[in-house]
Design an enzyme around this catalytic site. Structure first.
Site, PDB file in Angstrom:
ATOM      1  CD  GLU A   1      81.633  62.596  10.795  1.00 17.88           C
ATOM      2  OE1 GLU A   1      81.607  62.446  12.197  1.00 17.88           O
ATOM      3  OE2 GLU A   1      82.789  61.553   9.963  1.00 17.88           O
TER       4      GLU A   1
ATOM      5  CE  LYS B   1      85.015  54.512   8.774  1.00 14.71           C
ATOM      6  NZ  LYS B   1      84.499  54.193  11.037  1.00 14.71           N
TER       7      LYS B   1
HETATM    8  O1  PA5 Z   1      81.057  60.511  14.483  1.00 13.56           O
HETATM    9  C1  PA5 Z   1      81.987  60.033  14.016  1.00 13.56           C
HETATM   10  O2  PA5 Z   1      81.091  58.604  14.600  1.00 13.56           O
HETATM   11  C2  PA5 Z   1      83.198  58.921  13.054  1.00 13.56           C
HETATM   12  O3  PA5 Z   1      84.049  60.501  13.139  1.00 13.56           O
HETATM   13  C3  PA5 Z   1      83.743  58.598  14.067  1.00 13.56           C
HETATM   14  O4  PA5 Z   1      84.850  59.162  15.289  1.00 13.56           O
HETATM   15  C4  PA5 Z   1      85.076  57.984  13.182  1.00 13.56           C
HETATM   16  O5  PA5 Z   1      84.550  57.568  11.948  1.00 13.56           O
HETATM   17  C5  PA5 Z   1      86.362  57.297  13.801  1.00 13.56           C
HETATM   18  O6  PA5 Z   1      85.602  56.351  14.301  1.00 13.56           O
HETATM   19  P1  PA5 Z   1      85.941  55.199  14.949  1.00 13.56           P
HETATM   20  O7  PA5 Z   1      85.857  55.488  16.763  1.00 13.56           O
HETATM   21  O8  PA5 Z   1      84.377  53.312  14.575  1.00 13.56           O
HETATM   22  O9  PA5 Z   1      86.690  54.466  14.659  1.00 13.56           O
END
Ligand code: PA5
Length: 428
Positions: free
Chosen positions: A278, A415
């Site tokens: 990511e 999303k």
């Molecule tokens: O690293 C990140 O920001 C993402 O992997 C989030 O942790 C993941 O999408 C979950 O998001 P949230 O905590 O808003 O539900």
């Protein structure tokens, strides 16, 4: 401590291959918070600056919850669950007999998984820790609705209130509003720490406290990393690792496999994949992060590693020096299986010899470059150290790629599509 061993990587002296002044420049960008995504650098100081009052409140709440339950369901996805699971599995192991078992939901929308979990929890004294920074992610949102309803129907509204804890943003998002309105206890994810960097915040710490893990030791490990990984140049092991993987990428390698010989580090591999995938996979750049567990995968992917397509993938092998526990191969006088020659060695010694043999086979015969990361022990202190090491390394290697390591615009695309297809009000 972590030692970065590049002797099998094919890289020469790092200093001759990468400009050290670039490393120093990026180090300053991280420390002074002057690079892209600089509003998400709260994790840099966190091992020192974390909110001690909130930590004590978490300890109290976790003790209370722990005394009432046998199972904790952690609901979250991505950075909101991987860190806690990686720590729990690495530290407590896969088949522990401690009081509280932790299971996970909200990281899948498989109806079968959810229905089976519902059935499993019918006769359990369970509690819920729901984690979402945005408070609007669909997967944990619908899993929470399902399990919240089940908990209330099993124990009643009043008792359920004491068995549910939410970890979310300080003020924004549907989860915060819901928790406040329904009277559930909440703990806060700091604004300046993104999901995949949040394991040392209440996101990871609260579930681990309920599990009975020594989180003081995790913080001690992270603090030791912050203090020892402080050099601004290539003498810093986190920057050595970042520079090495960057150079492998420059030489044409497209993928990096993190390899562990410890089965209970499988989820740490998953956490690492999220962190690097990511952070770096954007603007058409970034190594593809994958992972393997040996010996298991030596009997499947090992064939590809030894003889498959070359110059695409390299391995980063984690070597653990001292085992937390060891086991002997017992002597059997009959020796029908011919294994008595191994009885003077422990499982850890055999595993360590396997690492040597495999590195030799992969590197020298298979021409598969290896980076080796060596650390002392697979325990709570080391977990904290590893987290900080990899977070610092990914910040350096992301900035070397000249991308913003701290956003995830690609994740937002799916999303949005999902919201649109499902008819979420306000989404066109
Ligand atoms: O690293 C990140 O920001 C993402 O992997 C989030 O942790 C993941 O999408 C979950 O998001 P949230 O905590 O808003 O539900």
């Amino acid at each position: 401590m972590i030692k970065v061993d590049l002797q099998y990587s094919g890289l020469k002296d790092l200093k001759t291959e990468i400009s050290e002044s670039k490393i120093i420049e990026i180090h300053n960008m991280i420390q002074n918070k002057s690079g892209r995504g600089n509003d998400f650098l709260g994790w840099v100081e966190w091992p020192e600056t974390f909110d001690k009052e909130e930590y004590n409140a978490m300890k109290q709440a976790a003790n209370q919850l722990r005394s009432k339950i046998d199972t904790l369901v952690v609901i979250g996805i991505g950075g909101s669950y991987l860190g806690a699971r990686a720590a729990d599995e690495m530290i407590r192991g896969l088949n522990h007999i401690d009081k509280v078992k932790v299971i996970y939901a909200g990281h899948t929308m498989s109806s079968t998984y959810v229905a089976q979990l519902t059935k499993y929890l019918k006769d359990k004294n369970f509690g819920i820790c729901v984690v979402s920074k945005s408070g609007t992610t669909t997967e944990p949102g619908i899993a929470f609705r399902r399990l919240e309803e089940q908990l209330i129907s099993q124990v009643g509204l009043v008792k359920a209130k004491d068995l549910i804890v939410a970890v979310t943003d300080a003020s924004r998002g549907a989860l915060k509003t819901l928790a406040d309105q329904k009277g559930y206890q909440t703990f806060t994810i700091p604004d300046d720490i993104g999901g995949r960097f949040s394991v040392l915040t209440p996101v990871g710490i609260f579930p681990l406290l309920v599990a009975g893990v020594n989180t003081d030791n995790i913080f001690a490990g992270a603090l030791a990393a912050k203090k020892t990984l402080n050099a601004n140049d290539l003498s810093n092991p986190a920057y050595q690792y970042a520079a090495a993987r960057y150079l492998m990428n420059q030489k044409g390698y497209k993928a990096e496999a993190l390899v562990t010989y410890e089965l209970q580090m499988q989820l740490l591999n998953e956490w690492w994949k999220q962190l690097f995938g990511e952070c770096e996979g954007k603007e058409g750049k970034g190594l593809y992060p994958t992972s393997m567990v040996f010996s298991t995968d030596l009997h499947s992917l090992g064939q590809w590693i030894q003889e498959g397509t070359r110059n695409v993938l390299f391995e980063t092998v984690i070597k653990v020096k001292t085992p937390v526990l060891d086991a002997n191969v017992p002597v059997d006088q009959a020796n029908y299986d011919g294994l008595n020659y191994l009885t003077n060695k422990t499982f850890h010694e055999i595993n360590s010899i396997a690492i040597e043999g495999v590195i030799d086979a992969h590197v020298n015969v298979g021409k598969m470059p290896n980076i080796v990361l060596e650390f002392e022990k697979m325990d709570d202190v080391q977990f904290g150290y590893l987290v900080y090491f990899f977070e610092l390394a990914v910040a350096m290697s992301g900035y070397l790629l000249d991308i913003n390591p701290f956003d995830q615009p690609g994740v937002e695309v799916y999303k949005y599509n999902m919201f649109k297809l499902l008819g979420k009000p306000g989404v066109k």
